[in-house]
Design a protein around this motif. Structure first.
Motif, PDB file in Angstrom:
ATOM      1  N   PHE A  28       0.879  -1.169  -0.073  1.00 28.01           N
ATOM      2  CA  PHE A  28       0.088   0.110  -0.105  1.00 28.01           C
ATOM      3  C   PHE A  28       0.913   1.107  -0.107  1.00 28.01           C
ATOM      4  CE2 PHE A  28      -2.173   3.565   1.915  1.00 28.01           C
ATOM      5  CZ  PHE A  28      -3.360   3.433   0.992  1.00 28.01           C
ATOM      6  N   GLU A  29       0.919   1.833  -1.176  1.00 25.31           N
ATOM      7  CA  GLU A  29       1.743   3.072  -1.257  1.00 25.31           C
ATOM      8  C   GLU A  29       0.964   4.100  -1.739  1.00 25.31           C
ATOM      9  OE1 GLU A  29       5.987   2.237  -2.670  1.00 25.31           O
ATOM     10  OE2 GLU A  29       4.906   0.589  -3.587  1.00 25.31           O
ATOM     11  N   VAL A  30       1.505   5.616  -1.162  1.00 25.35           N
ATOM     12  CA  VAL A  30       0.945   6.816  -1.906  1.00 25.35           C
ATOM     13  C   VAL A  30       2.218   7.478  -2.018  1.00 25.35           C
ATOM     14  CG1 VAL A  30      -0.963   6.972  -0.333  1.00 25.35           C
ATOM     15  CG2 VAL A  30       1.027   7.897   0.422  1.00 25.35           C
ATOM     16  N   PRO A  31       2.419   8.490  -2.817  1.00 22.23           N
ATOM     17  CA  PRO A  31       3.772   9.453  -3.247  1.00 22.23           C
ATOM     18  C   PRO A  31       4.380   9.632  -1.982  1.00 22.23           C
ATOM     19  CG  PRO A  31       1.950  10.148  -4.483  1.00 22.23           C
ATOM     20  CD  PRO A  31       1.117   9.343  -3.507  1.00 22.23           C
TER      21      PRO A  31
ATOM     22  N   HIS B  43       5.096 -10.976  17.213  1.00 19.71           N
ATOM     23  CA  HIS B  43       4.132 -11.231  18.147  1.00 19.71           C
ATOM     24  C   HIS B  43       3.248  -9.992  18.426  1.00 19.71           C
ATOM     25  CE1 HIS B  43       4.646 -15.613  18.642  1.00 19.71           C
ATOM     26  NE2 HIS B  43       5.860 -15.196  18.540  1.00 19.71           N
ATOM     27  N   ILE B  44       3.543  -8.912  18.018  1.00 27.74           N
ATOM     28  CA  ILE B  44       3.159  -7.438  18.745  1.00 27.74           C
ATOM     29  C   ILE B  44       2.356  -6.654  17.296  1.00 27.74           C
ATOM     30  CG2 ILE B  44       3.765  -5.405  19.617  1.00 27.74           C
ATOM     31  CD1 ILE B  44       6.123  -6.698  20.701  1.00 27.74           C
ATOM     32  N   HIS B  45       1.032  -6.144  17.645  1.00 28.59           N
ATOM     33  CA  HIS B  45       0.577  -5.326  16.759  1.00 28.59           C
ATOM     34  C   HIS B  45       1.600  -3.862  16.344  1.00 28.59           C
ATOM     35  CE1 HIS B  45      -2.322  -2.648  14.723  1.00 28.59           C
ATOM     36  NE2 HIS B  45      -2.982  -3.652  14.640  1.00 28.59           N
ATOM     37  N   GLU B  46       2.100  -3.609  15.177  1.00 27.04           N
ATOM     38  CA  GLU B  46       2.881  -2.470  15.043  1.00 27.04           C
ATOM     39  C   GLU B  46       2.583  -1.867  13.779  1.00 27.04           C
ATOM     40  OE1 GLU B  46       5.293  -1.765  17.325  1.00 27.04           O
ATOM     41  OE2 GLU B  46       6.250  -3.553  18.242  1.00 27.04           O
ATOM     42  N   LEU B  47       2.874  -0.326  13.521  1.00 27.47           N
ATOM     43  CA  LEU B  47       2.590   0.203  12.390  1.00 27.47           C
ATOM     44  C   LEU B  47       3.763   1.226  12.026  1.00 27.47           C
ATOM     45  CD1 LEU B  47       0.518   0.665  10.050  1.00 27.47           C
ATOM     46  CD2 LEU B  47      -0.271   2.282  11.273  1.00 27.47           C
ATOM     47  N   GLY B  48       4.111   1.203  10.965  1.00 31.94           N
ATOM     48  CA  GLY B  48       5.285   2.182  10.512  1.00 31.94           C
ATOM     49  C   GLY B  48       5.136   2.662   9.094  1.00 31.94           C
ATOM     50  N   LEU B  49       6.281   3.618   8.635  1.00 30.79           N
ATOM     51  CA  LEU B  49       6.207   4.008   7.053  1.00 30.79           C
ATOM     52  C   LEU B  49       7.439   3.634   6.692  1.00 30.79           C
ATOM     53  CD1 LEU B  49       4.373   7.154   7.844  1.00 30.79           C
ATOM     54  CD2 LEU B  49       3.514   5.345   6.626  1.00 30.79           C
ATOM     55  N   ARG B  50       7.723   3.297   5.385  1.00 31.89           N
ATOM     56  CA  ARG B  50       8.939   3.363   4.339  1.00 31.89           C
ATOM     57  C   ARG B  50       8.705   4.611   3.852  1.00 31.89           C
ATOM     58  NH1 ARG B  50      10.330   2.486  -0.683  1.00 31.89           N
ATOM     59  NH2 ARG B  50       8.154   1.842  -1.246  1.00 31.89           N
ATOM     60  N   ILE B  51       9.653   5.449   3.863  1.00 34.17           N
ATOM     61  CA  ILE B  51       9.574   6.828   3.415  1.00 34.17           C
ATOM     62  C   ILE B  51      10.673   7.018   2.339  1.00 34.17           C
ATOM     63  CG2 ILE B  51       9.878   9.022   4.061  1.00 34.17           C
ATOM     64  CD1 ILE B  51       9.640   8.117   7.092  1.00 34.17           C
TER      65      ILE B  51
ATOM     66  N   THR C 166       3.091  23.686   5.800  1.00 36.29           N
ATOM     67  CA  THR C 166       2.705  23.968   4.486  1.00 36.29           C
ATOM     68  C   THR C 166       2.607  23.047   3.387  1.00 36.29           C
ATOM     69  OG1 THR C 166       4.706  24.471   3.746  1.00 36.29           O
ATOM     70  CG2 THR C 166       3.468  26.418   4.746  1.00 36.29           C
ATOM     71  N   GLY C 167       3.342  22.079   3.861  1.00 38.20           N
ATOM     72  CA  GLY C 167       3.390  20.750   2.907  1.00 38.20           C
ATOM     73  C   GLY C 167       2.090  19.529   3.312  1.00 38.20           C
ATOM     74  N   ARG C 168       2.290  18.722   2.295  1.00 39.93           N
ATOM     75  CA  ARG C 168       1.421  17.726   2.286  1.00 39.93           C
ATOM     76  C   ARG C 168       2.104  16.687   3.558  1.00 39.93           C
ATOM     77  NH1 ARG C 168       2.998  12.988  -0.125  1.00 39.93           N
ATOM     78  NH2 ARG C 168       1.463  11.139  -0.217  1.00 39.93           N
ATOM     79  N   ALA C 169       3.185  16.488   3.911  1.00 35.17           N
ATOM     80  CA  ALA C 169       3.866  15.665   5.040  1.00 35.17           C
ATOM     81  C   ALA C 169       5.021  16.663   5.523  1.00 35.17           C
ATOM     82  CB  ALA C 169       3.963  14.532   4.514  1.00 35.17           C
ATOM     83  N   TYR C 170       5.226  16.133   6.796  1.00 35.12           N
ATOM     84  CA  TYR C 170       6.282  16.749   7.419  1.00 35.12           C
ATOM     85  C   TYR C 170       6.649  16.103   8.771  1.00 35.12           C
ATOM     86  CZ  TYR C 170       2.278  19.053  10.039  1.00 35.12           C
ATOM     87  OH  TYR C 170       1.121  19.243  10.461  1.00 35.12           O
ATOM     88  N   LEU C 171       7.872  16.008   9.172  1.00 37.45           N
ATOM     89  CA  LEU C 171       8.397  15.241  10.286  1.00 37.45           C
ATOM     90  C   LEU C 171       8.358  16.240  11.574  1.00 37.45           C
ATOM     91  CD1 LEU C 171      10.291  12.664  11.288  1.00 37.45           C
ATOM     92  CD2 LEU C 171      12.269  14.329  10.757  1.00 37.45           C
TER      93      LEU C 171
END
Length: 394
Positions: A19-22, A158-166, A206-211
């Protein structure tokens, strides 16, 4: 031979979709022997070694701790690091000094890899308090990973986890700058003299994504403050907020205990203004110190809280496993917050953590789908105000 190869291909598990978005790919981990699989999401145990195998120049890793186990999923990532070292890739690793005793086998394994420079950093000596709680890495300064998974075989199985490849270049650049900042802090000659920033840096919204990152006094310029940004996002939401966490508690985890109100106040204000809040919290946090605050929060009209209890594995009790450790929020179905921090005192105010804010409806909707899957699963139950919860086994 051809028949054997063909047979092996037939028997091999099918490759997962992504599952990818730009600029971003959502990456998942879930407890085996549960119904929490998300077939369209690639698993961290597959994504991590693939990223390491793609490295040509550098791999920079910053983690809370490292815990391998023979034959378990983290092994593929460690082998990928070994292959990278043989290609001459420079590898730098930062681990939290306070958890060194929990990482002895992992530290020995990392030290055996040529071209790998490992440094232990006591974050409290840099910042005065807190720990390195972040979980991230950067490959060739062109792609990064930020997520809730510790460098621990249990996190991958054994754990529920979520992350992002950026791959979003501005965010990767800022993740690299955070690592470089912390790497410099490992220089003991400079640790005690590290200056504190006088003003909290503002996120470029101002951007679509930021850290954003914490603590703000240790952020490189251009990287905003996680705590203030989270409060702002909650305040800007119009209709609904969906949250999943290991830990929610408006007090500090250290001693002595202190009240930590920013996030709790923001959620209460949002609910009073008509916001619908759905909060998922791990059963690990039904201890006496946490449950009273969760019960209090649940009394606010518009706030629903459910407790996640992952059943034990068939092999029996596994310490520090079989839980939900993901840390994310979806606001109004349009904004996703995915990161490494628990929502309790001592994390966003003093410990090193990273969070990604993405204003993308497709990614926010997919994150909300994960939340709904768990919310409606047989592993969750509504928080009961009158119930006396037993001490959780961790």
């Amino acid at each position: 031979m051809i028949r054997l190869v063909a047979l092996s291909l037939l028997l091999a598990p099918p490759a997962r979709a992504a599952f990818e978005v730009p600029g971003f790919e959502m990456v998942y981990s879930y407890p085996v022997e549960t119904s929490l699989e998300e077939p369209d999401l690639r698993l961290a145990q597959d994504v991590w070694p693939a990223m390491f195998d793609s490295a040509t120049k550098t791999i920079d890793i910053e983690q809370f701790y490292v815990t391998p186990s023979a034959g378990e999923p983290l092994e593929q990532s460690l082998q990928a690091l070994e292959r990278a070292s043989k290609r001459g890739v420079r590898i730098r690793v930062i681990l939290e000094k306070k958890f060194e005793k929990n990482s002895l086998d992992g530290i020995a394994r990392l030290k055996s890899i040529p071209h790998l420079d490992l440094r232990m950093l006591d974050w409290s000596k840099v910042n005065g308090d807190g720990i390195i709680h972040a979980k991230f890495f950067i490959v060739d300064s062109t792609q990064a990973y930020v997520g809730s998974q510790n460098f621990d075989w249990r996190a991958l199985k054994h754990i529920h986890e979520l992350g992002l490849r950026i791959s979003d270049a501005p965010i990767v650049k800022n993740v690299q700058r955070v690592f470089d900042h912390d790497w410099e802090a490992t220089d003991t000659a400079n640790t005690s003299a590290a200056p504190l920033d006088a003003k909290s840096p503002d996120a470029d919204r101002t951007g679509r994504a930021y850290l954003v990152a914490s603590p703000w006094r240790r952020n490189p310029s251009g990287v905003g403050d996680s705590q203030s940004e989270l409060v702002t996002l909650i305040g800007e939401a119009k209709t609904a907020i969906a949250i999943q966490l290991l830990d929610y508690n408006p007090t500090t985890y250290g001693r002595p205990k202190h009240y930590y109100p920013p996030i709790d106040n923001a959620l209460r204000d949002a609910a009073v203004c008509g916001m619908k809040v759905k909060l998922l919290v791990s059963h690990w946090k039904t201890d006496e110190q946490s449950i009273v605050h969760l019960k209090s929060l649940s009394l606010i009209p518009g706030i629903e809280i459910r407790i996640i209890t992952v059943p034990a594995a068939k092999q029996g009790y596994i310490p520090f496993a079989r839980t939900a450790h993901s840390k994310y929020m979806v606001a109004d179905g349009t904004v996703a917050w995915i990161g490494t921090s628990n929502w309790a005192g001592g994390y966003l105010d003093s410990s090193r953590n990273l969070e990604i804010v993405i204003k993308d409806e497709a990614l926010a909707a997919r994150t909300a789908k994960i939340h709904a899957h768990l919310w409606d699963s047989p592993y969750t139950a509504p928080l009961e105000v009158q119930k006396t919860y037993s001490k959780p086994r961790r």
